[in-house]
Design an enzyme around this catalytic site. Structure first.
Site, PDB file in Angstrom:
ATOM      1  N   CYS A  78       0.824  -1.209   0.000  1.00 44.90           N
ATOM      2  CA  CYS A  78       0.000   0.000   0.000  1.00 44.90           C
ATOM      3  C   CYS A  78       0.860   1.262   0.000  1.00 44.90           C
ATOM      4  CB  CYS A  78      -0.952   0.001   1.187  1.00 44.90           C
ATOM      5  SG  CYS A  78      -0.125  -0.219   2.767  1.00 44.90           S
ATOM      6  N   HIS A 474      -1.287   0.815   7.511  1.00 45.87           N
ATOM      7  CA  HIS A 474      -1.801   0.832   6.150  1.00 45.87           C
ATOM      8  C   HIS A 474      -1.730   2.267   5.638  1.00 45.87           C
ATOM      9  CE1 HIS A 474      -4.164  -0.390   2.760  1.00 45.87           C
ATOM     10  NE2 HIS A 474      -5.203   0.369   3.071  1.00 45.87           N
TER      11      HIS A 474
END
Ligand SMILES: [Zn+2]
Length: 593
Positions: A78, A474
Site C-alpha cells: 500500500c 496501512h
C-alpha cells in the site's frame, strides 16, 4: 544535518511477520464476488493508432486525466500504491513522465489498449472455476470475517470510528436495505452536477458503508466490507497486468523511470476509463534496486517517495547525459534552502545552499503545519557535542544555525515526522499530535536579495498512515483530481469523497489515521484561484464557503541578516549545477542525530 536517505533498521525491528499468504486468502474468499469478469468485447483495430490530441505529439493517446484506476495490493504494498496514485494525479509530473522521451513521429507506437501480461494474472486464475453469478451476489462464506487481517480491521475503524460495526453480511442475507441499485442514476447525477466529467465515466456507482460513492470496487451490497470491494474491483477489472517492461519501446534500458512510465502509459492508453493496474514489474524493479523494499513487511511511504523521485531523476540525468535530451522533471519538486551558521566566537557567518525535494517537518502537539514550518526556520543553537567547526577559528565552536527557504518548488511535499525514536522505549513510536493543515499555504521568501518570489500553495494530496506504530499499518491516498474532485485511493478501490473528508486526519483521532505526507502545488494565478474558491463556495454549500482563516501566512525569519549587513560574512555559496543534483537530499532533519 542534511542526509541522503538511508535505511533505518530500528524502525522495523518490531515488525510482525507477514501473517498470511495474500493470494491464499483471496482464493479462499472468492465467493464474495458478485460476478465473473465480463468477457472482453473485440476492439476496433482503428483504435490502435487513433491519436486523441494532435496538438500533443508526445501524448498522442491522451494525457491520462480521464482515468480512474485502483492498484492491486501484493501484500504490504500500500505504500507504493499511495505514492503512485499521488504522483499520477500530480498533473505536471504525469505529463513529464508520459511525454518523455520524445516519440518518433515516423514510427508511432501502438496504443496499449489492453495489457494482459506475459503470464496469466494470479487472481483471475484463482477464480477458476467461475463462481456462480445467479443473484447470490452479496453472499459470503460463513466465518469469512475471521480471515480479515488486523490491517483491514484498522481501515474500517478509521473510516467509521465509534461503535463496533456489525459483522459482514453472512450467507443468505438478502436484506433489501443493504442493497444498492447499481443503475440508480441519482448517484451519478449527484456527481455530474458537481463535476461534468463524471458523465463520461461509463460505470456503475454504488454507495458504501462510509456513505462515499465507490467508483472502483463497486458492489451491489452496500454493507460490503472494504476487502470485499477490493476483490470485486479485481473481478470487474479490466486489470492491466503489468508483469513486463516496455523500456525497449522508449529506446531505454529498464529503470525505475521506465517502470513508472509503463504504469502511467498503460493507464492513460487503456481502452477503459476505470479499472485496476497490477504493477508487478514496478514492484520487482523497486525490490531489485533497493534491498530495503525486498521484505514483505510494512514500509515507509516517505522513504519510498524519496527513493522513487531520486531514482527517476537519476535515471533521466543518465539518459540525458548520454543522449543530449533534456527534461525539467527535477524542477517540479526541487527547491533550494540555505543554512546560515554563525560562529558565536568570531561571529563569522557561513552560508551553504542545499537542494531539497521535500521538507521533513518536526511536529509539536496541538499545532499547525504553518507553525511547524515557522519552527523549521527558527534559529538553532549548536552546542556541546553538536558544535560547529569554524573555518575562521579553525576549531569547534558554539554556533547559531538558521535555515531559510530560498527557492520554493512548484510541488511542495511536506513529510510530517510522526515516527520518532523514544529513548525510554528503545524504539520508534508514532506521534498522535494534532497538526492542522490548511487548504492554502503562503510561504514568503525572506532571504536577502529576494531573487525568488513568495508562493501561494494549494493542498492537492494527503497520504494517510493508518496504524498505531511505524512498523505496521496501512496507507491510503486522498488526491484532488482535475476532473473528478477528491478521490480516496485505498489499494484496489477508489471512492469519491467530500472535501471535508480531507481535513479529518490532523492526528488526534478518532481512529489511528493521520496525515503523513502533504502535497501542496503552486498556485500560478492567485486572483483566478481566489475567485474560483469564492464562486465554488457560494455555488455549492455553506460548508465550503470561503473560510478566510484558511489563509495562513508563513514568514521565514531572517535573524542572521543583521550580521551579514555588517560585512562580516564568509560566504561559502555553492551554485547547484548538474553534478550537484547528485547530492540532492530528499528531506532533511533538524537537530541532533
Ligand atoms: Zn569562529
Amino acid at each position: 544535518m542534511f542526509r541522503k536517505w538511508k535505511a533505518d533498521k530500528s524502525k522495523r525491528d518490531t515488525a510482525p511477520p507477514p501473517s498470511e499468504n495474500d493470494s491464499d486468502s483471496l482464493k479462499a474468499d472468492y465467493t464474495h464476488v458478485e460476478s465473473a469478469p465480463a468477457p472482453e468485447d473485440p476492439l476496433d483495430p482503428a483504435l490502435e493508432y487513433a491519436v486523441v490530441d494532435p496538438a500533443q505529439p508526445n501524448m498522442p493517446y491522451g494525457d491520462g486525466s480521464d482515468k480512474v484506476f485502483g492498484m492491486e495490493n501484493f501484500g504490504y504494498t500500500c505504500y507504493i500504491a499511495s505514492i503512485l496514485q499521488t504522483l499520477y494525479y500530480t498533473t505536471s509530473f504525469r505529463h513529464q513522465i508520459l511525454a518523455f522521451p520524445e516519440r518518433d513521429a515516423a514510427h508511432p507506437r501502438k496504443r496499449k489498449l489492453r495489457v494482459h501480461g506475459h503470464k496469466p494474472h494470479a487472481f483471475l486464475s484463482s477464480l477458476a472455476p467461475t463462481p456462480s453469478t445467479n443473484g447470490s451476489a452479496a453472499a459470503s462464506t460463513p466465518g469469512s470475517s475471521g480471515s480479515t487481517t488486523p490491517q483491514n480491521s484498522k481501515v474500517r475503524s478509521l473510516f467509521k470510528p465509534g461503535p463496533p460495526q456489525s459483522a459482514p453480511s453472512t450467507a443468505g442475507n438478502t436484506d433489501r436495505d443493504s442493497k444498492t441499485d447499481l443503475n440508480n442514476p441519482e448517484l451519478q447525477n449527484l456527481l455530474v452536477a458537481k463535476y461534468p466529467e463524471y458523465a463520461n465515466l461509463d460505470i456503475h456507482y454504488s454507495l458504501n458503508q462510509q456513505r462515499n460513492i465507490t467508483l472502483v470496487g463497486v458492489t451491489d451490497n452496500q454493507a460490503a466490507t472494504s476487502e470485499q470491494r477490493k476483490r470485486q474491483a479485481l473481478v470487474r477489472g479490466p486489470i492491466i497486468n503489468l508483469d513486463h517492461s516496455y523500456a525497449d519501446q522508449y529506446g531505454m534500458s529498464e529503470t525505475i523511470f521506465t517502470a513508472l512510465k509503463d504504469v502511467f502509459e498503460c493507464v492513460t492508453e487503456n481502452v477503459s476509463k476505470v479499472g485496476i493496474v497490477s504493477a508487478q514489474q514496478l514492484v520487482e524493479v523497486v525490490k531489485k534496486e533497493n534491498e530495503m523494499f525486498r521484505s514483505s513487511m510494512h514500509q515507509d511511504a516517505h522513504e519510498f517517495l524519496n527513493f522513487l523521485v531520486n531514482n527517476v531523476i537519476e535515471a533521466l540525468d543518465n539518459y540525458c547525459n548520454a543522449t543530449g535530451a533534456e527534461t525539467d522533471i527535477h524542477r517540479l519538486f526541487e527547491g533550494l534552502l540555505t543554512s546560515e551558521t554563525k560562529c558565536l566566537s568570531c561571529e563569522t557567518v557561513s552560508t551553504r545552499d542545499e537542494l531539497f525535494l521535500d521538507l521533513s517537518i518536526d511536529l509539536q502537539p496541538n499545532t499547525s503545519i504553518t507553525h511547524c514550518l515557522k519552527m523549521f526556520s527558527q534559529s538553532e543553537m549548536l552546542t556541546e557535542s553538536n558544535k560547529f567547526y569554524c573555518e575562521s577559528c579553525h576549531s569547534l565552536q558554539e554556533a547559531a544555525k538558521t535555515i531559510k527557504l530560498k527557492k520554493l518548488p512548484k510541488i511542495l511535499a511536506l513529510h510530517l515526522k510522526r515516527f520518532k525514536y523514544a529513548e525510554e522505549l528503545g524504539r520508534n513510536v508514532k506521534l498522535f499530535y494534532r497538526v492542522e493543515y490548511t487548504k492554502t499555504l503562503r510561504i514568503f521568501n525572506t532571504t536577502e536579495g529576494s531573487e525568488y518570489a513568495d508562493k501561494m500553495y494549494e493542498l492537492y494530496a494527503v497520504v494517510v498512515h493508518i496504524g498505531g506504530g511505524p512498523s505496521h499499518g496501512h496507507y491510503v491516498a486522498i488526491v484532488k483530481t482535475d476532473r473528478f474532485g477528491w478521490l480516496l485511493f485505498d489499494d484496489e478501490t477508489v471512492e469519491c469523497v467530500d472535501e471535508n473528508f480531507v481535513y479529518r486526519f490532523f492526528g488526534d483521532g478518532p481512529g489511528l489515521a493521520t496525515a503523513y505526507l502533504l502535497f501542496y502545488r503552486e498556485v500560478e494565478n492567485e486572483d483566478e484561484f481566489i475567485d474560483r474558491l469564492l464562486y465554488n463556495g457560494l455555488a455549492t454549500s455553506e460548508n465550503e464557503e470561503l473560510d478566510t482563516s484558511a489563509y495562513h501566512r508563513v514568514s521565514v525569519p531572517d535573524v542572521a541578516a543583521e550580521s551579514e549587513t555588517n560585512g562580516d560574512v564568509a560566504a561559502e555559496k555553492e551554485k547547484p549545477d548538474k553534478q550537484e543534483r547528485k547530492k540532492r537530499v530528499f528531506g532533511f532533519k533538524l537537530g541532533k542525530g
